[in-house]
Write a protein that holds these residues in place. Sequence first.
Motif, PDB file in Angstrom:
ATOM      1  N   CYS A  54      42.098 -28.181 -29.542  1.00 13.28           N
ATOM      2  CA  CYS A  54      41.215 -29.345 -29.652  1.00 13.28           C
ATOM      3  C   CYS A  54      40.424 -29.165 -30.938  1.00 13.28           C
ATOM      4  O   CYS A  54      39.542 -28.291 -31.002  1.00 13.28           O
ATOM      5  N   TRP A  83      37.795 -28.472 -20.701  1.00 10.15           N
ATOM      6  CA  TRP A  83      39.111 -29.086 -20.551  1.00 10.15           C
ATOM      7  C   TRP A  83      39.187 -29.733 -19.173  1.00 10.15           C
ATOM      8  O   TRP A  83      38.797 -29.127 -18.168  1.00 10.15           O
ATOM      9  N   CYS A  97      40.107 -32.671 -23.871  1.00 11.87           N
ATOM     10  CA  CYS A  97      38.971 -31.811 -24.158  1.00 11.87           C
ATOM     11  C   CYS A  97      37.719 -32.689 -24.226  1.00 11.87           C
ATOM     12  O   CYS A  97      37.787 -33.884 -24.514  1.00 11.87           O
TER      13      CYS A  97
END
Length: 127
Positions: A22, A36, A96
């Motif tokens: 991410c 997450w 994310c």
Amino acid sequence: QVQLVESGGGLVQAGGSLRLSCAASGRTFSTYAMGWFRQAPGKEREFVAAINWSGSKTAYADSVKGRFTISRDNAKNTLYLQMNSLKPEDTAVYYCAGRRWVPDIVVLTKSADFSSWGQGTQVTVSS
């Protein structure tokens, strides 16, 4: 607000591994608590893993504990999710998320606590 872009998803056989990344824009990533989440078809979004802004504390959903590892590299403005021993039930879109100015002793685990979200990356685990 930081902008978040996930990558690393794909198709993998059961028992395999993937590493999600991410990438965050800007210079403030190190001040963000991160997490997450995932959402499977027909199901609600669920918590997977989270990390505080310094990277010293983590939290995991019971379903992934011992198989997934969350980490971050603040110098690279990047959050990671290492996923091992993948199962078909791990199939989902993975997102994310981040929130700024959270005390470093706190690890956020609820989706409502996060203010910035990526667009998601698909993970498909075949049996």
